[in-house]
Design a protein around this motif. Sequence first.
Motif, PDB file in Angstrom:
ATOM      1  N   ASN A 128      -5.903   1.976   5.641  1.00 51.05           N
ATOM      2  CA  ASN A 128      -4.855   1.082   4.849  1.00 51.05           C
ATOM      3  C   ASN A 128      -6.292   0.228   3.932  1.00 51.05           C
ATOM      4  N   LEU A 154       3.287  -3.174   7.095  1.00 54.30           N
ATOM      5  CA  LEU A 154       2.359  -4.012   7.452  1.00 54.30           C
ATOM      6  C   LEU A 154       1.646  -4.986   6.298  1.00 54.30           C
ATOM      7  N   TYR A 201      -4.705   3.875  15.527  1.00 54.58           N
ATOM      8  CA  TYR A 201      -3.258   3.990  15.580  1.00 54.58           C
ATOM      9  C   TYR A 201      -2.913   4.162  17.671  1.00 54.58           C
ATOM     10  N   ARG A 221     -10.396   6.970   7.026  1.00 50.46           N
ATOM     11  CA  ARG A 221      -9.005   6.444   8.517  1.00 50.46           C
ATOM     12  C   ARG A 221     -10.385   5.355   9.102  1.00 50.46           C
ATOM     13  N   CYS A 252      -8.826   2.936  10.797  1.00 46.93           N
ATOM     14  CA  CYS A 252      -7.975   2.119  11.887  1.00 46.93           C
ATOM     15  C   CYS A 252      -7.280   2.749  12.815  1.00 46.93           C
ATOM     16  N   ASP A 273       6.403   6.827   8.045  1.00 46.35           N
ATOM     17  CA  ASP A 273       5.470   6.708   8.928  1.00 46.35           C
ATOM     18  C   ASP A 273       4.950   6.151   9.877  1.00 46.35           C
ATOM     19  N   PRO A 286       0.727   4.615   2.064  1.00 45.04           N
ATOM     20  CA  PRO A 286       0.026   4.982   3.595  1.00 45.04           C
ATOM     21  C   PRO A 286       0.757   6.236   3.576  1.00 45.04           C
ATOM     22  N   THR A 327      -0.565  -7.621   8.051  1.00 49.36           N
ATOM     23  CA  THR A 327      -1.761  -7.413   8.057  1.00 49.36           C
ATOM     24  C   THR A 327      -2.132  -7.320   6.581  1.00 49.36           C
ATOM     25  N   ARG A 328      -1.547  -7.048   5.708  1.00 56.46           N
ATOM     26  CA  ARG A 328      -2.365  -6.379   4.491  1.00 56.46           C
ATOM     27  C   ARG A 328      -2.236  -7.874   3.643  1.00 56.46           C
ATOM     28  N   TYR A 357      -5.920   6.291  10.649  1.00 57.43           N
ATOM     29  CA  TYR A 357      -5.481   5.740   9.183  1.00 57.43           C
ATOM     30  C   TYR A 357      -5.599   4.887   8.841  1.00 57.43           C
ATOM     31  N   ASP A 401       0.556  -0.935  -0.156  1.00 56.23           N
ATOM     32  CA  ASP A 401      -0.085  -0.067  -0.336  1.00 56.23           C
ATOM     33  C   ASP A 401       1.458   1.385   0.130  1.00 56.23           C
TER      34      ASP A 401
END
Length: 552
Positions: free
Chosen positions: A532, A267, A523, A519, A521, A262, A34, A270-271, A530, A32
């Motif tokens: 993803n 990630l 943090y 946004r 997700c 970042d 980001p 995760t992705r 943020y 991605d």
Amino acid sequence: MTAVSQVDVARAVERGAEALLARQRPDGAFTDDPPASVLGTAGTITALHAADPVAHADLVEGGAAWLRDRQHGDGTWGGVDGAPGEVVPTAIATAALHIVSPERGATAVTAGRAALAALGGVDAVTDRAVALMCRQFLTLAGLTAEAGALRRLPLEIVLADKVRRRLISFRTAPFVGLALMQDGLLPTGPVRRFTLRLARPAALRLVRAVYEHEGRTGALSEDPWPAALVLLGLARSGEAPDIAAAIAGWLRAAVRPEGAWDAVANLDLTRTGYATTGLVAAGYAGDPRLRAARDFLHAARTTEPFTVLDVPAGGWSFSTRRGWPVTLESAEILSALAGLPGAAEDAELRGGLEWLTGRQDTRGSWSLWVRDTKLANDGPCPAITSQAVHALLDAGRPADDPAVASAVAWLLTAQNPDGTFENLWYRDHTSGTAVVVGALARAGHGGHEVVRKAVEWLLRTQLPDGSWGPGDGTEGSVEETSWAVQALLAAGTGADAVDRGVAWLVAVATPDGGWEPTRVCNYIRHHVRYANGVVTQAVALKALGEYRAAVR
């Protein structure tokens, strides 16, 4: 279900799948682009300035210039590039500029101080640990009026490992960094000096254990913000110069082309987990391109325990095989592997399932890292618990499996009075409510009063255009609409709402077949979020794939 034609759904699935697969690297992972992080950038330039202001002057000035450029007209900063102003990033960025660039940043600092006051100051931060972090940065910058009273962190907690894990959990490394950073900021009496002499070696052993676990990279979970906090503490205290040098080197290598950093630099797992579950639901389980994704996930399963948090080997982190094994990503990856060809013979899947059931809390829930944690941001979490239930069911465990039954019993007690459920790592409350509804329905409890109440909330909060947002009237997002559609499909109810949600998802697809991320997700929960993009594409594909299967 006739609000959108099956031809349109099929076209959206095909185009969305190809758009997602276009993000796949040759090694099988999904990538991605980001947005840059204000916290990561502000923390990094402060830490590099403390470590060596001459050697790191280039990156410090570049990061400071980026911060000045990203300040909003009202003096605030958002948590990531493009986000609206928030208290936490405004406090940290204001302090960082005052420390590293007092002259060139003077105008931005003045505006930041005024904006911070307008936002209610640090007192507006609901998380006590995060508020202390803001106060500490402001105190370090000499902005004591904005900082308020700074309390000393009880570094002595590191002397009791079990207590430390349950109370500060994954915040251990940044906690040590912040505690070391307090040298010279707060006075200490003779008793406290004695206890700190005992605690400091233990604290440094914890940081070194993380350093060794990660292969001496200095990456600190590949997240610039906690890495910067640890570097700042080590630089101010003069401790562990080898670790400090490694962290500084990793931060230098992690800088983005525009001079920022970042929120989380890696990630990949995760992705890749989310992308694979989305593509499987869309009918791509047998696509040869997912063989590389499976191989990537297999190779990334941890082989060593993460002793700092007492997590055994066998799960997955969000980044690499040397990362910190975590329940949320592990559950998603297990669902992904369970949906691919050859799952019945997949030894990595079987071993991962054993790891997951071993991480279940004694109360039946799952937390993010530490079993039976008392840290609110670690657990217990209804959404993470439900993801674990989904993973077990996807892998063929029956609804009366002891781990599933225990989780269900806990979930039935975790509902908020309005029918919603919490999600620690995604925006409340649609995300948590939807994933719990899906898990309970799949486990055979779709008719329970708890599920009925949650479904009623989902139906009530659907927006006129067919989408869902967080449930407070905020405009809809692809992610929350997708989760809500999946939940209602699993519960077998709300056909008209599902139709309208699917029609909205089809209508808002971008020209290249993807979807715009929001946004959602977390943090820092309640304060910094943020987007993803891979998660966005994956959950939309999963919703449309499950819808297509339901109406065939």
